[in-house]
Structure formats: C-alpha cells, structure tokens
Design an enzyme around this catalytic site. Structure first.
Site, PDB file in Angstrom:
ATOM      1  N   CYS A  17     -19.659 -11.061   5.726  1.00  0.00           N
ATOM      2  CA  CYS A  17     -19.237 -12.085   4.758  1.00  0.00           C
ATOM      3  C   CYS A  17     -19.148 -13.465   5.424  1.00  0.00           C
TER       4      CYS A  17
ATOM      5  N   CYS B 262     -17.892   5.440   1.058  1.00  0.00           N
ATOM      6  CA  CYS B 262     -17.373   4.418   1.977  1.00  0.00           C
ATOM      7  C   CYS B 262     -16.886   5.066   3.284  1.00  0.00           C
TER       8      CYS B 262
ATOM      9  N   CYS C 101     -13.993   0.949   8.565  1.00  0.00           N
ATOM     10  CA  CYS C 101     -15.272   0.249   8.672  1.00  0.00           C
ATOM     11  C   CYS C 101     -15.037  -1.197   8.264  1.00  0.00           C
TER      12      CYS C 101
ATOM     13  N   CYS D 277     -22.544  -8.635   1.551  1.00  0.00           N
ATOM     14  CA  CYS D 277     -21.740  -7.423   1.776  1.00  0.00           C
ATOM     15  C   CYS D 277     -22.439  -6.186   1.212  1.00  0.00           C
TER      16      CYS D 277
ATOM     17  N   CYS E 289     -18.101 -16.587  -4.371  1.00  0.00           N
ATOM     18  CA  CYS E 289     -19.166 -15.718  -3.861  1.00  0.00           C
ATOM     19  C   CYS E 289     -20.544 -16.275  -4.240  1.00  0.00           C
TER      20      CYS E 289
ATOM     21  N   CYS F  55     -24.366 -14.987  -3.336  1.00  0.00           N
ATOM     22  CA  CYS F  55     -24.369 -14.173  -2.105  1.00  0.00           C
ATOM     23  C   CYS F  55     -24.246 -12.683  -2.436  1.00  0.00           C
TER      24      CYS F  55
ATOM     25  N   CYS G 203     -23.692  -2.902   3.779  1.00  0.00           N
ATOM     26  CA  CYS G 203     -22.978  -1.612   3.768  1.00  0.00           C
ATOM     27  C   CYS G 203     -23.903  -0.480   4.225  1.00  0.00           C
TER      28      CYS G 203
ATOM     29  N   CYS H 214     -18.771  -4.708   5.666  1.00  0.00           N
ATOM     30  CA  CYS H 214     -18.904  -5.631   4.523  1.00  0.00           C
ATOM     31  C   CYS H 214     -18.156  -6.928   4.794  1.00  0.00           C
TER      32      CYS H 214
ATOM     33  N   ASP I 287       0.818  -1.202   0.000  1.00  0.00           N
ATOM     34  CA  ASP I 287       0.000   0.000   0.000  1.00  0.00           C
ATOM     35  C   ASP I 287       0.861   1.266   0.000  1.00  0.00           C
TER      36      ASP I 287
HETATM   37  C1  B12 Z   1      -7.697   3.151  -2.413  1.00  0.00           C
HETATM   38  C2  B12 Z   1      -7.902   2.064  -1.409  1.00  0.00           C
HETATM   39  C3  B12 Z   1      -9.030   2.112  -0.606  1.00  0.00           C
HETATM   40  C4  B12 Z   1     -10.187   3.060  -0.892  1.00  0.00           C
HETATM   41  C5  B12 Z   1     -10.983   2.494  -2.090  1.00  0.00           C
HETATM   42  C6  B12 Z   1     -11.263   0.986  -1.941  1.00  0.00           C
HETATM   43  C7  B12 Z   1     -11.498   0.242  -3.233  1.00  0.00           C
HETATM   44  N1  B12 Z   1     -12.178  -0.864  -3.110  1.00  0.00           N
HETATM   45  O1  B12 Z   1     -11.071   0.656  -4.322  1.00  0.00           O
HETATM   46  C8  B12 Z   1     -10.925   3.064   0.473  1.00  0.00           C
HETATM   47  C9  B12 Z   1     -10.393   4.211   1.320  1.00  0.00           C
HETATM   48  C10 B12 Z   1     -12.448   3.190   0.396  1.00  0.00           C
HETATM   49  C11 B12 Z   1     -10.453   1.744   1.063  1.00  0.00           C
HETATM   50  C12 B12 Z   1     -11.135   1.065   2.051  1.00  0.00           C
HETATM   51  C13 B12 Z   1     -10.722  -0.142   2.592  1.00  0.00           C
HETATM   52  N2  B12 Z   1      -9.539  -0.750   2.386  1.00  0.00           N
HETATM   53 CO1  B12 Z   1      -8.278  -0.190   1.031  1.00  0.00          CO
HETATM   54  N3  B12 Z   1      -7.016   0.139  -0.331  1.00  0.00           N
HETATM   55  C14 B12 Z   1      -6.951   1.025  -1.276  1.00  0.00           C
HETATM   56  C15 B12 Z   1      -5.715   0.797  -2.141  1.00  0.00           C
HETATM   57  C16 B12 Z   1      -4.644   1.811  -1.740  1.00  0.00           C
HETATM   58  C17 B12 Z   1      -5.964   0.867  -3.650  1.00  0.00           C
HETATM   59  C18 B12 Z   1      -7.194   0.088  -4.138  1.00  0.00           C
HETATM   60  C19 B12 Z   1      -7.478   0.396  -5.575  1.00  0.00           C
HETATM   61  O2  B12 Z   1      -6.595   0.328  -6.409  1.00  0.00           O
HETATM   62  N4  B12 Z   1      -8.699   0.799  -5.882  1.00  0.00           N
HETATM   63  C20 B12 Z   1      -9.003   1.200  -7.233  1.00  0.00           C
HETATM   64  C21 B12 Z   1     -10.080   0.321  -7.871  1.00  0.00           C
HETATM   65  C22 B12 Z   1     -10.068   0.575  -9.375  1.00  0.00           C
HETATM   66  O3  B12 Z   1      -9.754  -0.991  -7.657  1.00  0.00           O
HETATM   67  P1  B12 Z   1     -10.813  -2.164  -7.483  1.00  0.00           P
HETATM   68  O4  B12 Z   1     -12.002  -1.905  -6.680  1.00  0.00           O
HETATM   69  O5  B12 Z   1      -9.928  -3.243  -7.054  1.00  0.00           O
HETATM   70  O6  B12 Z   1     -11.360  -2.271  -9.003  1.00  0.00           O
HETATM   71  C23 B12 Z   1     -11.197  -3.387  -9.795  1.00  0.00           C
HETATM   72  C24 B12 Z   1     -12.509  -4.151  -9.967  1.00  0.00           C
HETATM   73  O7  B12 Z   1     -13.378  -3.991  -8.855  1.00  0.00           O
HETATM   74  C25 B12 Z   1     -13.055  -3.683 -11.254  1.00  0.00           C
HETATM   75  N5  B12 Z   1     -13.948  -2.501 -11.263  1.00  0.00           N
HETATM   76  C26 B12 Z   1     -14.009  -1.450 -10.425  1.00  0.00           C
HETATM   77  N6  B12 Z   1     -14.889  -0.547 -10.836  1.00  0.00           N
HETATM   78  C27 B12 Z   1     -15.388  -1.018 -11.992  1.00  0.00           C
HETATM   79  C28 B12 Z   1     -16.334  -0.468 -12.823  1.00  0.00           C
HETATM   80  C29 B12 Z   1     -16.659  -1.169 -13.973  1.00  0.00           C
HETATM   81  C30 B12 Z   1     -17.654  -0.572 -14.867  1.00  0.00           C
HETATM   82  C31 B12 Z   1     -16.042  -2.435 -14.264  1.00  0.00           C
HETATM   83  C32 B12 Z   1     -16.372  -3.176 -15.471  1.00  0.00           C
HETATM   84  C33 B12 Z   1     -15.089  -2.962 -13.374  1.00  0.00           C
HETATM   85  C34 B12 Z   1     -14.796  -2.254 -12.268  1.00  0.00           C
HETATM   86  O8  B12 Z   1     -11.899  -3.350 -12.010  1.00  0.00           O
HETATM   87  C35 B12 Z   1     -10.866  -2.854 -11.171  1.00  0.00           C
HETATM   88  C36 B12 Z   1      -9.497  -3.285 -11.651  1.00  0.00           C
HETATM   89  O9  B12 Z   1      -9.350  -4.671 -11.559  1.00  0.00           O
HETATM   90  C37 B12 Z   1      -5.323  -0.683  -1.742  1.00  0.00           C
HETATM   91  C38 B12 Z   1      -3.829  -0.969  -1.740  1.00  0.00           C
HETATM   92  C39 B12 Z   1      -3.323  -1.073  -3.164  1.00  0.00           C
HETATM   93  N7  B12 Z   1      -2.278  -0.335  -3.463  1.00  0.00           N
HETATM   94  O10 B12 Z   1      -3.878  -1.812  -3.958  1.00  0.00           O
HETATM   95  C40 B12 Z   1      -5.938  -0.824  -0.323  1.00  0.00           C
HETATM   96  C41 B12 Z   1      -6.535  -2.184   0.059  1.00  0.00           C
HETATM   97  C42 B12 Z   1      -7.405  -2.655  -1.073  1.00  0.00           C
HETATM   98  N8  B12 Z   1      -7.388  -1.844   1.185  1.00  0.00           N
HETATM   99  C43 B12 Z   1      -7.429  -2.730   2.127  1.00  0.00           C
HETATM  100  C44 B12 Z   1      -8.275  -2.663   3.269  1.00  0.00           C
HETATM  101  C45 B12 Z   1      -7.953  -3.615   4.409  1.00  0.00           C
HETATM  102  C46 B12 Z   1      -9.360  -1.755   3.298  1.00  0.00           C
HETATM  103  C47 B12 Z   1     -10.506  -1.728   4.331  1.00  0.00           C
HETATM  104  C48 B12 Z   1     -11.006  -3.116   4.740  1.00  0.00           C
HETATM  105  C49 B12 Z   1     -10.033  -0.922   5.574  1.00  0.00           C
HETATM  106  C50 B12 Z   1     -11.089  -0.707   6.643  1.00  0.00           C
HETATM  107  N9  B12 Z   1     -11.353  -1.700   7.488  1.00  0.00           N
HETATM  108  O11 B12 Z   1     -11.636   0.357   6.745  1.00  0.00           O
HETATM  109  C51 B12 Z   1     -11.588  -0.913   3.547  1.00  0.00           C
HETATM  110  C52 B12 Z   1     -12.538  -1.835   2.759  1.00  0.00           C
HETATM  111  C53 B12 Z   1     -13.482  -1.128   1.839  1.00  0.00           C
HETATM  112  C54 B12 Z   1     -13.816  -1.960   0.596  1.00  0.00           C
HETATM  113  N10 B12 Z   1     -14.919  -2.683   0.602  1.00  0.00           N
HETATM  114  O12 B12 Z   1     -13.026  -1.946  -0.370  1.00  0.00           O
HETATM  115  C55 B12 Z   1      -6.514  -3.916   1.813  1.00  0.00           C
HETATM  116  C56 B12 Z   1      -7.374  -5.098   1.363  1.00  0.00           C
HETATM  117  C57 B12 Z   1      -6.838  -6.487   1.746  1.00  0.00           C
HETATM  118  C58 B12 Z   1      -7.730  -7.566   1.158  1.00  0.00           C
HETATM  119  N11 B12 Z   1      -8.011  -8.600   1.911  1.00  0.00           N
HETATM  120  O13 B12 Z   1      -8.173  -7.473   0.051  1.00  0.00           O
HETATM  121  C59 B12 Z   1      -5.587  -3.297   0.676  1.00  0.00           C
HETATM  122  C60 B12 Z   1      -5.128  -4.284  -0.409  1.00  0.00           C
HETATM  123  C61 B12 Z   1      -4.359  -2.702   1.418  1.00  0.00           C
HETATM  124  C62 B12 Z   1      -3.331  -3.764   1.807  1.00  0.00           C
HETATM  125  N12 B12 Z   1      -2.095  -3.613   1.363  1.00  0.00           N
HETATM  126  O14 B12 Z   1      -3.615  -4.720   2.496  1.00  0.00           O
HETATM  127  N13 B12 Z   1      -9.302   1.329   0.463  1.00  0.00           N
HETATM  128  S1  SF4 Z   2     -20.397 -11.262   1.517  1.00  0.00           S
HETATM  129 FE1  SF4 Z   2     -18.495 -12.347   0.972  1.00  0.00          FE
HETATM  130  S2  SF4 Z   2     -19.185 -14.164  -0.155  1.00  0.00           S
HETATM  131 FE2  SF4 Z   2     -20.917 -12.756  -0.059  1.00  0.00          FE
HETATM  132  S3  SF4 Z   2     -20.748 -11.586  -1.990  1.00  0.00           S
HETATM  133 FE3  SF4 Z   2     -19.710 -10.400  -0.421  1.00  0.00          FE
HETATM  134  S4  SF4 Z   2     -17.577 -10.999  -0.603  1.00  0.00           S
HETATM  135 FE4  SF4 Z   2     -18.783 -12.579  -1.677  1.00  0.00          FE
HETATM  136  S1  SF4 Z   3     -16.033  -0.552   4.466  1.00  0.00           S
HETATM  137 FE1  SF4 Z   3     -18.065  -0.080   5.303  1.00  0.00          FE
HETATM  138  S2  SF4 Z   3     -18.779   1.696   4.156  1.00  0.00           S
HETATM  139 FE2  SF4 Z   3     -17.027   0.828   3.023  1.00  0.00          FE
HETATM  140  S3  SF4 Z   3     -17.939  -0.565   1.561  1.00  0.00           S
HETATM  141 FE3  SF4 Z   3     -17.498  -1.819   3.362  1.00  0.00          FE
HETATM  142  S4  SF4 Z   3     -19.392  -1.715   4.559  1.00  0.00           S
HETATM  143 FE4  SF4 Z   3     -19.509  -0.086   3.049  1.00  0.00          FE
END
Ligand code: B12
Ligand code: SF4
Ligand code: SF4
Length: 362
Positions: free
Chosen positions: A256, A222, A249, A202, A196, A199, A206, A252, A142
């Site tokens: 799961c 979020c 938070c 999540c 998944c 299901c 949220c 989600c 990260d």
């Molecule tokens: C920015 C970021 C955040 C942001 C955005 C999260 C997100 N999901 O993008 C915020 C601040 C909200 C966040 C929150 C959290 N995060 Co965070 N975050 C990151 C970070 C730095 C980058 C993620 C990223 O690149 N997002 C950009 C989008 C584009 O990526 P994506 O969702 O994966 O999108 C892909 C697909 O979903 C799809 N997609 C997305 N949108 C769309 C739209 C269309 C139309 C289509 C077709 C496809 C598509 O394509 C994308 C590319 O493959 C990573 C570390 C890293 N460098 O990777 C940690 C990381 C993902 N986070 C982490 C954690 C722990 C969290 C939290 C749990 C923390 C908490 N308890 O509060 C929460 C969980 C929220 C959630 N449900 O995601 C861990 C996850 C570990 C794991 N088991 O996966 C990471 C990997 C950090 C780490 N090194 O451990 N995070």
């Molecule tokens: S709650 Fe867990 S198993 Fe269910 S859709 Fe979400 S990530 Fe997948």
């Molecule tokens: S971390 Fe909390 S607010 Fe963010 S997507 Fe998951 S349930 Fe929603």
C-alpha cells in the site's frame, strides 16, 4: 452538561499521553454496515471462526452488546517498532524473498496488543469519568463482537482501504484499533474522505488472492487466518503460496503506497522480542514447547500453541526445501524436519510429510 469541545480536546491530550495516536467519537447506528456483514457471513468467508457467525448482527449494534451505549470513543495506536527503518517495506519484502528466514507479521513481534490497548483504554475511560462524573462504559480491543474498522472509519480515524483495513493519510494502516462504549451522548467526530482512488496494489499483492474484490476479503484464503485462526489442516493448494509467512501476513499493507507514512509507536511494547528479531525457520522449528512458551510470553503468538506453530513452520520449511538451490541447504532442512517425524500431533506430522515431499520434483 458536558462541554463537548473541551472533552474532545482533553481526550486527544490524554490519549497521546497514553500512547494513542488519535481519538474520535463514533455514533452507535451502524445499520448501513449490516448488509455488508450479512453478505460476508452468507458467503462463508469467516471459515471456521464460528464466533463471527454466532454473534451475527450484535457486531453492528453497539447498544445491543452494551445496553445504554449512546456513543463510542474510538482510538488508534501506531505499532511500527521505534527502531523501524525508513525503508521498512523494502526490508520486509526482502525477508519474504529469503525462504529460509521466518516472516512473523510486524504487529506480532512485540507485546500482545490486546494487553497494551485494553489497560490504556481503561485509564482513558477513568480520566473521562474524573471529568464528567460516574458513567457506564466498556473498553474493547478485538475482545468482543464489535465492528472496529467501521466505528473507526465513521469517527474520522481514517478510511477503509480496499484490503478492508483502516487507512490514514498521515499514518498508513500500521495501527491497532480500540474503543470505549459510553452511555454519554457525545457529538461524533467527522468521517474523512477515502483516498484509494484507482489503486488496486493490495489486491494484486495478496499471495493467495484472498481479497476477492475491493472491500471483500475471503478469510479462508487469508494467510493471517490460516496461520493464526485456523486450527486444522491448511489446504494443500494454498501451502506453496504461503512462502515463509509463519504468523500473520502483511503483504497487502506492504504494497500500500500510504504505508510509506506509517508511524513508529510511542511505546517500547511493540519492539521485537528476543528470538523474533531475525529468526531462521530452523531455529524456530527447534524450539521445544517450554522454549516456545518462554519466548512468546506476553506475546499474541502464544495463543496459537506450540503445535500450530510447528504446523506453520512445517509449511514454510517445505517451501524453503522446494526453493533451496544448494544440496547442503536441502540436506539441513530435510534433517531438521526429520527430527520431528514422530511428533504426537497428526496434523503436525501430515504437514511435515508434505514438507519433506517438497524436496522431490513434481
Ligand atoms: C476477524 C478479523 C480478521 C480475519 C478477517 C479479516 C477481515 N477483513 O474481515 C482475519 C483473520 C483474516 C484477519 C486478518 C488481519 N487482521 Co484482523 N480482525 C478481525 C476482527 C476480529 C473482525 C473483523 C470483522 O468484523 N470482519 C468481518 C467483515 C464483515 O468485516 P469487513 O471486512 O470489515 O466488512 C465490511 C466491508 O468490507 C463490507 N463488505 C464485506 N464483505 C462484503 C460483501 C458485499 C457483497 C458487500 C456489499 C460488502 C461487503 O461490509 C462489511 C461491514 O461494513 C477485527 C477486530 C474487530 N473486532 O473488528 C480485526 C482487525 C480488523 N484486524 C486487524 C489486523 C491488524 C489484521 C491483520 C493486518 C493482521 C496480520 N498482519 O496478519 C490481517 C489483515 C488481513 C486483511 N486484509 O483484513 C486490525 C486492523 C487495524 C486497521 N488498521 O484496520 C483489527 C481492527 C484488530 C484491531 N483491534 O486492531 N482479521
Ligand atoms: S493498496 Fe492501499 S491505497 Fe491501494 S487500494 Fe489497497 S488500501 Fe487502497
Ligand atoms: S494479510 Fe496477506 S493473505 Fe491476507 S489479504 Fe492481506 S495479503 Fe492477502
């Protein structure tokens, strides 16, 4: 010539000794992830995380970020504290239903994971060098524009859940990710199947409906983004939905079903810090800046600073004030809030005024 089978088995052994839960090897071609990344940015889902837009496609191109990269060694590290009870999800839901208590997400209660993983990834890289000779490498967790979930998924550390995080059959999703970019051509480990199915727990769990569709997260909604990444004013319509969540938070992930298999960390680093074991909102609100810095030393929380901490607490106190049935509790909450009414930061003051207004029926 590298003996790939031997290297992979060594990596698992060394990884385990260093506290990692699993190691994989990912290829560097993430081109099929680029449309998803671009779509996410185009929707503005990154909010004010300007760096996400600035780095653009570098995030999906490891060999552009670190020229010469041929493979990526991926790692995951379980982070549930060692003393976590079996029914930990129930315990967390219960705290979320007690408005005067503070909910800090599980990952942030102990030592900053960036520090824990970074050092250990460096050690792992050095062990690889001892075996194969000098190599070019960079270790990240990260800490750079890297699509970590994508790399981890492609290397078989788990599958991407509908909440966008990585999930594993034996470990749920309560783990961190890290990686080592190397200039060695290693054979990738195989991706696993997704589990998944139908299901959608999540998405329904949220509180702010931030998971707008499976695999699509609008970070602007979020709570993790709002409490950690976002510097300014929290949108009024989202404040009541945040409840007592003051840093990150987990909802989600709590919802799961796979997280009943979430694993405890092998390291003491993620054990909750003093002051963060079972805090009340009022106790945390009363921390002055030196106390905040003291209690959050070495923790990821410190990076948000005392003012953003107070902003988050003000929202949670406002929510507690609205919920509190007993006049004595209402009085105590109002009294605590009023003590910071003259705070120098206008954002803290505005959230505090909002909080006080929650005592009045709408
Ligand atoms: C920015 C970021 C955040 C942001 C955005 C999260 C997100 N999901 O993008 C915020 C601040 C909200 C966040 C929150 C959290 N995060 Co965070 N975050 C990151 C970070 C730095 C980058 C993620 C990223 O690149 N997002 C950009 C989008 C584009 O990526 P994506 O969702 O994966 O999108 C892909 C697909 O979903 C799809 N997609 C997305 N949108 C769309 C739209 C269309 C139309 C289509 C077709 C496809 C598509 O394509 C994308 C590319 O493959 C990573 C570390 C890293 N460098 O990777 C940690 C990381 C993902 N986070 C982490 C954690 C722990 C969290 C939290 C749990 C923390 C908490 N308890 O509060 C929460 C969980 C929220 C959630 N449900 O995601 C861990 C996850 C570990 C794991 N088991 O996966 C990471 C990997 C950090 C780490 N090194 O451990 N995070
Ligand atoms: S709650 Fe867990 S198993 Fe269910 S859709 Fe979400 S990530 Fe997948
Ligand atoms: S971390 Fe909390 S607010 Fe963010 S997507 Fe998951 S349930 Fe929603």
């Amino acid at each position: 010539m590298i003996d790939q089978t031997r290297l992979l088995s060594q990596l698992q052994t060394w990884g385990q000794q260093l506290g990692f839960s699993q190691i994989g090897v990912a290829p560097v071609d993430l081109s099929t992830a680029e449309p998803g990344l671009l779509a996410w940015l185009a929707e503005g889902f990154h909010g004010d995380m300007g760096y996400m837009a600035r780095h653009g496609l570098t995030r999906a191109r490891p060999a552009t970020l670190v020229p010469g990269t041929l493979s990526v060694i991926t790692a995951r590290m379980n982070y549930l504290p060692s003393g976590t009870p079996q029914d930990w999800q129930t315990v967390e839901w219960a705290r979320l239903s007690r408005p005067q208590e503070a909910q800090v997400s599980v990952y942030a209660r102990g030592r900053d994971y960036h520090k824990v993983l970074r050092q250990r990834l460096e050690k792992l890289a050095q062990q690889v060098q001892n075996l194969v000779g000098p190599m070019g490498y960079r270790a990240f967790t990260d800490s750079a524009p890297v699509l970590e979930v994508e790399l981890a998924q492609r290397s078989g550390l788990g599958w991407r859940g509908k909440h966008t995080l990585l999930l594993n059959r034996d470990a749920g999703s309560m783990f961190f990710l890290g990686e080592i970019f190397v200039n060695l051509a290693l054979t990738p480990t195989e991706a696993t199947e997704a589990h998944c199915g139908n299901c959608t727990a999540c998405l329904s769990a949220c509180p702010t409906l931030a998971i707008v569709a499976p695999y699509k997260l609008d970070a602007r909604r979020c709570i993790s983004y709002l409490t950690i990444e976002h510097e300014g004013t929290i949108p009024h319509e989202l404040r009541p939905l945040m409840g007592n969540r003051i840093y990150g938070c987990d909802d989600c992930q709590l919802a799961c079903p796979w997280n009943k298999y979430a694993q405890r960390s092998a390291l003491p680093d993620f054990d909750p810090r003093e002051g963060l074991k079972a805090p009340t909102l009022i106790a945390l609100w009363h921390w002055d800046e030196p106390q905040f810095l003291h209690y959050t030393e070495g923790s990821a929380i410190r990076r948000i600073g005392h003012d953003r901490w107070l902003r988050n607490l003000a929202v949670a106190l406002g929510n507690a004030l609205r919920e509190a049935p007993e006049p004595a509790v209402k009085k105590a909450l109002r009294h605590a809030l009023a003590q910071r009414a003259g705070h120098a930061n206008p954002i803290v003051r505005e959230h505090l005024q909002w909080a006080l207004a929650q005592a009045e029926p709408a």
